[in-house]
Design a protein around this motif. Structure first.
Motif, short mmCIF file in Angstrom:
data_model
loop_
_atom_site.label_atom_id
_atom_site.label_comp_id
_atom_site.label_asym_id
_atom_site.label_seq_id
_atom_site.Cartn_x
_atom_site.Cartn_y
_atom_site.Cartn_z
N ARG A 65 0.82 -1.22 0.00
CA ARG A 65 0.00 0.00 0.00
C ARG A 65 0.85 1.27 0.00
O ARG A 65 0.50 2.26 -0.65
N ALA A 66 1.96 1.25 0.74
CA ALA A 66 2.83 2.42 0.81
C ALA A 66 4.13 2.03 1.49
O ALA A 66 4.17 1.07 2.28
N HIS A 67 5.19 2.76 1.18
CA HIS A 67 6.45 2.51 1.87
C HIS A 67 7.25 3.80 1.88
O HIS A 67 7.11 4.66 0.99
N ALA A 68 8.12 3.94 2.88
CA ALA A 68 8.97 5.12 3.00
C ALA A 68 10.31 4.68 3.58
O ALA A 68 10.38 3.74 4.38
N LEU A 69 11.37 5.36 3.18
CA LEU A 69 12.70 5.00 3.63
C LEU A 69 13.51 6.25 3.89
O LEU A 69 13.52 7.19 3.08
N TYR A 70 14.19 6.27 5.02
CA TYR A 70 15.12 7.36 5.33
C TYR A 70 16.52 6.76 5.49
O TYR A 70 16.73 5.85 6.29
N SER A 71 17.48 7.27 4.72
CA SER A 71 18.85 6.78 4.78
C SER A 71 19.71 7.71 5.63
O SER A 71 19.60 8.94 5.55
N ILE A 108 6.27 6.56 10.21
CA ILE A 108 5.06 5.75 10.36
C ILE A 108 3.83 6.59 10.02
O ILE A 108 2.94 6.14 9.28
N ARG A 109 3.78 7.82 10.53
CA ARG A 109 2.64 8.70 10.21
C ARG A 109 2.57 8.96 8.71
O ARG A 109 1.49 8.93 8.10
N GLN A 110 3.72 9.24 8.09
CA GLN A 110 3.76 9.51 6.65
C GLN A 110 3.28 8.31 5.85
O GLN A 110 2.48 8.44 4.91
N THR A 111 3.74 7.12 6.20
CA THR A 111 3.40 5.91 5.45
C THR A 111 1.92 5.58 5.59
O THR A 111 1.26 5.20 4.60
N ALA A 119 -0.45 7.70 6.14
CA ALA A 119 -1.18 8.70 5.36
C ALA A 119 -1.15 8.37 3.87
O ALA A 119 -2.17 8.45 3.18
N GLU A 120 0.01 7.95 3.38
CA GLU A 120 0.13 7.61 1.96
C GLU A 120 -0.64 6.35 1.60
O GLU A 120 -1.07 6.17 0.47
N SER A 121 -0.83 5.47 2.57
CA SER A 121 -1.58 4.24 2.32
C SER A 121 -3.09 4.47 2.35
O SER A 121 -3.86 3.60 1.95
N GLY A 122 -3.50 5.66 2.84
CA GLY A 122 -4.92 5.94 2.96
C GLY A 122 -5.59 5.22 4.11
O GLY A 122 -6.82 5.04 4.11
N MET A 123 -4.80 4.83 5.10
CA MET A 123 -5.32 4.06 6.23
C MET A 123 -5.16 4.82 7.54
O MET A 123 -4.21 5.60 7.69
N ALA A 124 -6.04 4.54 8.46
CA ALA A 124 -5.88 5.02 9.84
C ALA A 124 -5.13 3.95 10.62
O ALA A 124 -5.16 2.76 10.27
#
Length: 342
Positions: free
Chosen positions: A25-31, A59-62, A64-69
Motif C-alpha cells: 500500500r505504501a512505503h517510506a525509507l530514510y537513509s 510511520i505517520r507519513q506511510t 497517510a500515503e496508504s490511505g489508512m488510519a
C-alpha cells in the motif's frame, strides 16, 4: 490482513504497509548515509538515535500515503535481527508498543528472511518464484547461498569466510580513495573501466564447495593500486576488474548451488543484488541452463520496510507472533526459524 512493517537493523529507517489482498500500500525509507559519511562508516550510537528521531514521523507519513488510519492495522512486523542491537531495539520497542496499544499481534522478522522473500512480494502471482529454489543473499553484511525448501525452511549451502561481497566493495572503494558509501561509487566507476585491463583471481572457484572469500581479492586490488600510476583511468580499470572478479565468482558459485540443490530457479536479494553487471551475468547463466533468476526491484534490494511487512504478513497469517516482551537477536541463524504454517 494489513500489516505495518518496521526496519531499523542498521543505518536506514524503513516503514511500509502491506495488505495481503491489495499488495504493497505504501512505503517510506530514510537513509542515514549523510550522517555517517563524516566518519567513513556506520556509528552504532548515532544510528540508534537517528532511528528514534525518524521512525514515528515515517510511520505517520506511510499510513497517510496508504490511505489508512492506524486502527485499521491488523498486525505489526519488525526486524528483530541480525543487526545493531541499539538500532534493533528502537524498532522493536515502537512495534511492540504500537501492537499493544492497538491490541493486534506483532511478529519478529529475520532481516535476511525479509531480503530473501522480497522477490516474491510484487508482480503477477503466477510469475513469482515458489520453493524449492536457491537464494543468493548478497549484501554489505552477508554473502550466503541458501536452499529454500519452503518458506521458513532454509538450509545454508555456503557463505563467506571473511568479508561479505558488499563489504569488499566498500573496503576496496575506500582504499582507492572513493567517498563513502564506497560500494555504489565503485560500481559506477567500473562502468567507465576497460574490460581486461587488469585481471584479478576468482577466489575459491578452483576448488569444490560453495563458500566464498573476498579478503584476498581485496589485497590483490590494494597491491595493483599501489603499483599503478593512480590516474582516474587506472582507477576505473581496477574498479572494473574488481567488479568482474566478484560477479564471476558469485555466478560460478550460484551455478554450483543450483546443481547441488537440483533446481533451476535462483532468487537474488540484498544490496549487491542491485548491481547491473551481476544481474546481467546471472540472467545469462540461468538462461543457458533453461532456468530463471528473480530479483526484487532495485529499491527493494537495500534495506526497506516493505520486505519486513511482507515477511511478517506471511507469518502472521500462519498464526505466528511474539509475546509482549521487547527483545531482539543481533546474531540470528536463519536455519532456526520455524516453517510458515508448520
Amino acid at each position: 490482513m494489513k500489516v505495518l512493517g518496521i526496519e531499523t537493523s542498521c543505518d536506514e529507517t524503513g516503514v511500509a504497509v502491506y495488505d495481503t489482498e491489495a499488495g504493497l500500500r505504501a512505503h517510506a525509507l530514510y537513509s542515514q548515509v549523510a550522517l555517517h559519511a563524516e566518519y567513513g562508516g556506520v556509528v552504532p550510537e548515532l544510528a540508534s538515535r537517528d532511528h528514534v528521531r525518524k521512525l514515528l514521523p515515517l510511520i505517520r507519513q506511510t499510513l497517510a500515503e496508504s490511505g489508512m488510519a492506524v486502527d485499521e492495522l491488523d498486525g505489526v512486523a519488525y526486524t528483530a535481527g541480525p543487526g545493531l542491537v541499539g538500532a534493533l531495539l528502537v524498532g522493536a520497542g515502537v512495534a511492540r508498543a504500537l501492537a499493544w496499544a492497538l491490541d493486534v499481534p506483532a511478529v519478529a522478522v529475520h532481516h535476511m528472511e525479509g531480503h530473501l522473500l522480497a522477490p516474491l512480494m510484487e508482480g503477477d502471482p503466477q510469475d513469482r518464484p515458489a520453493p524449492p529454489f536457491v537464494a543468493l543473499l548478497v549484501s554489505g553484511g552477508h554473502t550466503q547461498l541458501v536452499a529454500v525448501d519452503a518458506i521458513g525452511r532454509y538450509r545454508l549451502l555456503g557463505e563467506t569466510l571473511d568479508d561479505a561481497a558488499g563489504e569488499a566493495f566498500d573496503k576496496t572503494a575506500k582504499l582507492m580513495g572513493l567517498p563513502y558509501p564506497g560500494g555504489p561509487q565503485l560500481a559506477a566507476l567500473a562502468v567507465e573501466g576497460r574490460a581486461g585491463a587488469f585481471r584479478f583471481p576468482r577466489p575459491m572457484t578452483n576448488r569444490p564447495g560453495l563458500d566464498f572469500s573476498f579478503s584476498g581479492l581485496k589485497t590483490q586490488v590494494l597491491l595493483a593500486w599501489r603499483d599503478s600510476d593512480r590516474s582516474d583511468a587506472t582507477r576505473a580499470d581496477i574498479a572494473r576488474a574488481f567488479e568482474d572478479a566478484v560477479v564471476d565468482t558469485l555466478a560460478i558459485k550460484c551455478e554450483r548451488a543450483l546443481d547441488e540443490a537440483g533446481c533451476d530457479t535462483l532468487v537474488v536479494a540484498g544490496g549487491v543484488g542491485a548491481n547491473a553487471r551481476l544481474r546481467e551475468k546471472l540472467h545469462t547463466m540461468a538462461a543457458a541452463r533453461g532456468g530463471r533468476v528473480c530479483f526484487p526491484r532495485p529499491a527493494f534490494c537495500t534495506d526497506n520496510g516493505a520486505m519486513i511487512a511482507f515477511a511478517g504478513a506471511l507469518r502472521l497469517q500462519a498464526g505466528q507472533h511474539e509475546d509482549a516482551s521487547v527483545k531482539v537477536t543481533p546474531r540470528w541463524d536463519m536455519e532456526t526459524l520455524p516453517a510458515v504454517g508448520g
